[in-house]
Design a protein around this motif. Structure first.
Motif, short mmCIF file in Angstrom:
data_model
loop_
_atom_site.label_atom_id
_atom_site.label_comp_id
_atom_site.label_asym_id
_atom_site.label_seq_id
_atom_site.Cartn_x
_atom_site.Cartn_y
_atom_site.Cartn_z
N LYS A 149 3.05 67.93 -122.40
CA LYS A 149 3.99 67.00 -123.25
C LYS A 149 3.83 67.27 -124.70
O LYS A 149 4.99 67.40 -125.50
CB LYS A 149 4.22 65.78 -122.90
N SER A 150 2.67 67.27 -125.16
CA SER A 150 2.36 67.03 -126.62
C SER A 150 2.50 68.30 -127.36
O SER A 150 3.11 68.67 -128.28
CB SER A 150 1.13 66.39 -126.93
N MET A 151 1.97 69.54 -126.40
CA MET A 151 2.49 70.76 -126.79
C MET A 151 4.00 71.02 -127.00
O MET A 151 4.31 72.00 -127.97
CB MET A 151 2.00 71.90 -125.83
N ILE A 152 4.74 70.55 -126.07
CA ILE A 152 6.02 71.10 -126.27
C ILE A 152 6.65 70.17 -127.43
O ILE A 152 7.41 70.87 -128.23
CB ILE A 152 7.00 70.33 -124.92
N HIS A 153 6.09 68.97 -127.75
CA HIS A 153 6.70 68.32 -128.97
C HIS A 153 6.00 69.10 -130.17
O HIS A 153 6.95 69.27 -131.18
CB HIS A 153 6.29 67.07 -129.10
N GLU A 154 4.94 69.46 -130.42
CA GLU A 154 4.45 70.58 -131.34
C GLU A 154 5.08 71.60 -131.76
O GLU A 154 5.55 71.82 -132.72
CB GLU A 154 3.05 70.67 -131.14
N ALA A 155 5.59 72.20 -130.54
CA ALA A 155 6.27 73.84 -130.46
C ALA A 155 7.72 73.32 -131.19
O ALA A 155 8.42 74.30 -131.16
CB ALA A 155 6.07 74.32 -129.23
N GLY A 156 8.27 72.17 -130.84
CA GLY A 156 9.68 71.52 -130.77
C GLY A 156 10.39 72.44 -129.76
O GLY A 156 11.58 73.06 -130.26
N ALA A 157 9.89 72.72 -128.67
CA ALA A 157 10.73 73.28 -127.61
C ALA A 157 11.46 72.47 -126.83
O ALA A 157 11.27 70.99 -126.88
CB ALA A 157 9.74 74.02 -126.71
N GLY A 158 12.65 72.88 -126.17
CA GLY A 158 13.22 72.05 -125.33
C GLY A 158 12.76 71.89 -123.86
O GLY A 158 11.52 72.10 -123.48
N ASP A 159 13.59 72.02 -122.83
CA ASP A 159 13.22 72.00 -121.47
C ASP A 159 12.69 73.33 -121.33
O ASP A 159 12.85 74.39 -121.77
CB ASP A 159 14.47 71.92 -120.51
N ALA A 160 11.47 73.57 -120.33
CA ALA A 160 10.82 74.70 -120.33
C ALA A 160 10.29 74.56 -118.78
O ALA A 160 9.96 73.64 -118.16
CB ALA A 160 9.38 74.88 -121.13
N PHE B 81 9.76 78.24 -121.62
CA PHE B 81 8.83 78.27 -120.41
C PHE B 81 7.24 77.94 -120.84
O PHE B 81 7.04 78.05 -122.08
CB PHE B 81 8.93 79.43 -119.67
N ILE B 82 6.66 77.66 -119.89
CA ILE B 82 4.99 77.33 -120.26
C ILE B 82 4.17 78.25 -119.26
O ILE B 82 4.40 78.11 -118.12
CB ILE B 82 4.71 75.69 -120.03
N HIS C 243 0.55 77.68 -122.61
CA HIS C 243 1.24 78.14 -123.88
C HIS C 243 2.67 77.73 -123.57
O HIS C 243 3.16 78.03 -122.61
CB HIS C 243 0.90 79.66 -123.87
N VAL C 244 3.11 77.30 -124.71
CA VAL C 244 4.51 77.21 -124.96
C VAL C 244 5.49 78.61 -125.33
O VAL C 244 5.02 78.77 -126.27
CB VAL C 244 5.16 75.99 -125.65
N VAL C 245 6.12 78.77 -124.67
CA VAL C 245 6.84 80.23 -125.10
C VAL C 245 8.34 79.97 -125.44
O VAL C 245 8.96 79.58 -124.52
CB VAL C 245 6.73 81.45 -124.13
N LYS C 246 8.71 79.92 -126.81
CA LYS C 246 10.23 79.60 -127.00
C LYS C 246 10.85 80.88 -127.13
O LYS C 246 11.53 81.14 -127.98
CB LYS C 246 10.12 79.00 -128.50
N GLU C 247 11.13 81.22 -125.96
CA GLU C 247 12.10 82.46 -125.74
C GLU C 247 12.91 82.08 -124.43
O GLU C 247 12.54 81.25 -123.65
CB GLU C 247 11.47 83.84 -125.52
N GLU D 98 1.35 88.67 -119.98
CA GLU D 98 0.89 88.18 -121.24
C GLU D 98 -0.22 87.07 -121.00
O GLU D 98 -1.45 87.13 -121.84
CB GLU D 98 1.84 87.49 -122.01
N PHE D 99 -0.17 86.55 -119.73
CA PHE D 99 -1.31 85.42 -119.47
C PHE D 99 -1.81 85.61 -118.24
O PHE D 99 -1.97 86.68 -117.70
CB PHE D 99 -0.92 84.10 -119.94
N THR D 100 -1.70 84.52 -117.41
CA THR D 100 -2.14 84.41 -115.93
C THR D 100 -0.95 84.12 -115.19
O THR D 100 -0.59 85.19 -114.30
CB THR D 100 -3.23 83.43 -115.59
N ASP D 101 -0.35 83.17 -115.43
CA ASP D 101 1.14 83.02 -114.45
C ASP D 101 1.80 81.83 -115.18
O ASP D 101 1.43 81.27 -116.45
CB ASP D 101 0.85 82.71 -113.20
N LEU D 102 3.10 81.45 -114.60
CA LEU D 102 3.73 80.39 -115.14
C LEU D 102 2.81 79.06 -114.76
O LEU D 102 2.08 79.21 -114.02
CB LEU D 102 5.05 80.35 -114.17
#
Ligand code: NAG
Ligand code: NAG
Length: 326
Positions: free
Chosen positions: A61-72, A242-243, A26-30, A44-48
């Motif tokens: 990698k593709s999830m980060i692109h889809e979410a439009g997230a930066g470094d995580a 973060f992921i 899960h990509v979290v854009k906070e 919220e989930f299991t862990d980092l």
């Protein structure tokens, strides 16, 4: 004579039943520090995220692109400094945490500790050759033994463990002064850390995907997944996306209305009795498939009561009598 009671039950519990074999990311854009991100993922989930292989790399990698997230952030963290001599009894309170770093130290990348002529400590590559100081627990008058034949840190550790007890620990300023006088120069002491040894979830995965020149930046201890898929080592306090991994821990609750029939001599305001009812209902619901993690609680009316007595209608009375007759 029986009483007909109406009460409301709140059934709540973790709704997710983990069934997926591969890890769900899960990509979290906070924007959070590594520690805050870790806390969030654990709640919220299991862990980092722990990342085990190239399949998972590509997925993230593709999830980060889809979410439009930066470094995580991912879960990989540099190990803590610790003493080669690990016995707990050897250290009183805070003594295992005593440090005497020279200013500007420790840096990053160099994972083993030297004491210098001024008694201050610096970090160095374990492969460099230095004299070293052993601790000998069997010698109460002269516990420190300086070995002037140079060795790398690992070989020095082997030598001290074979001939004495271990490489010397420094537990307080008095010991630091004592050892400084014996060394009179630069020598390995027993402090070290395992580079990038710790995944947040305790995984021992050795998979790494560092960017060229990364993993040894001074003074930083946490890992970011960059949109290119390479990993960077970054200061843990920097806020970043973060992921997490794991199934969402969604708390589901459900309100259930129940009708109870009890003998009129039963004291329905007795908490022990209320608890006993609850357990009976719980057991029945478990038998008919309620998840083990779910919890039942009585809901109270504004007046503090759980049960409301209900007058039986004539129709209900007739039905009940008919049922008991059958
Ligand atoms: C990659 O790692 C995950 C998690 O450990 C595992 O489930 C999966 O089978 C691995 N895939 C490959 C191709 O090794
Ligand atoms: C303790 O160390 C001193 C100095 O090295 C040595 O002379 C002495 O024999 C040692 N004592 C024991 C019990 O090993």
């Amino acid at each position: 004579m029986t009483l007909l009671l109406i009460a409301t039950l709140l059934a709540s519990g973790l709704g997710s039943l983990s069934s997926s074999v591969s890890r769900q990311f899960h990509v979290v854009k906070e924007q959070k520090s590594w520690t805050e991100a870790q806390q969030y993922c654990r709640e919220e989930f299991t862990d980092l995220a722990t990342i085990d292989n190239m399949t998972e790399m590509e997925k993230v990698k593709s999830m980060i692109h889809e979410a439009g997230a930066g470094d995580a952030w991912i879960g990989l963290k540099r190990g803590e400094w610790q003493w080669s001599l690990a016995g707990r009894d050897f250290y009183r309170e805070n003594e295992a945490e005593f440090r005497n770093w020279d200013s500007g130290y420790p840096r990053g990348g160099q994972e083993n500790c030297l004491m210098n002529a001024n008694g201050k400590w610096s970090d160095d590559w374990s492969t460099n050759i230095w004299t070293f100081i052993c601790y000998d627990g069997g010698n109460s008058t002269h516990p420190y033994v300086l070995v002037t034949e140079g060795k790398n840190w690992e070989d020095a550790q082997i030598y001290c463990r074979e001939k004495h007890t271990d490489l010397a620990s420094v537990r307080n300023q008095a010991e630091n002064d004592q050892i400084k006088d014996i060394i009179g120069g630069t020598a390995w002491i027993g402090l070290f850390r395992d580079a990038w040894s710790e995944w947040s979830d305790g995984s021992s995965s050795s998979f790494r995907h560092w960017n060229t020149g990364e993993s040894n930046n001074p003074g930083v201890g946490c890992t970011q997944f960059t949109p290119s898929g390479q990993w960077n080592d970054v200061g843990c306090h920097n806020p970043s996306h973060f992921i997490c991994y794991g199934d969402p821990k969604e708390v589901k609750s459900q309100i259930v209305r129940v009708k109870l029939q009890v003998a009129s001599h039963v004291n329905i305001n007795d908490p022990a009795m209320q608890q006993a009812f609850l357990q009976q209902i719980q057991q029945r619901l478990r038998e008919s498939g309620m998840p083990a993690g779910a919890k039942l609680t009585w809901m109270r009316h504004p007046d503090g009561q759980i049960f409301k007595e209900k007058k039986e209608t004539k129709e209900e009375g007739r039905k009940r009598r008919k049922r008991t007759e059958l």
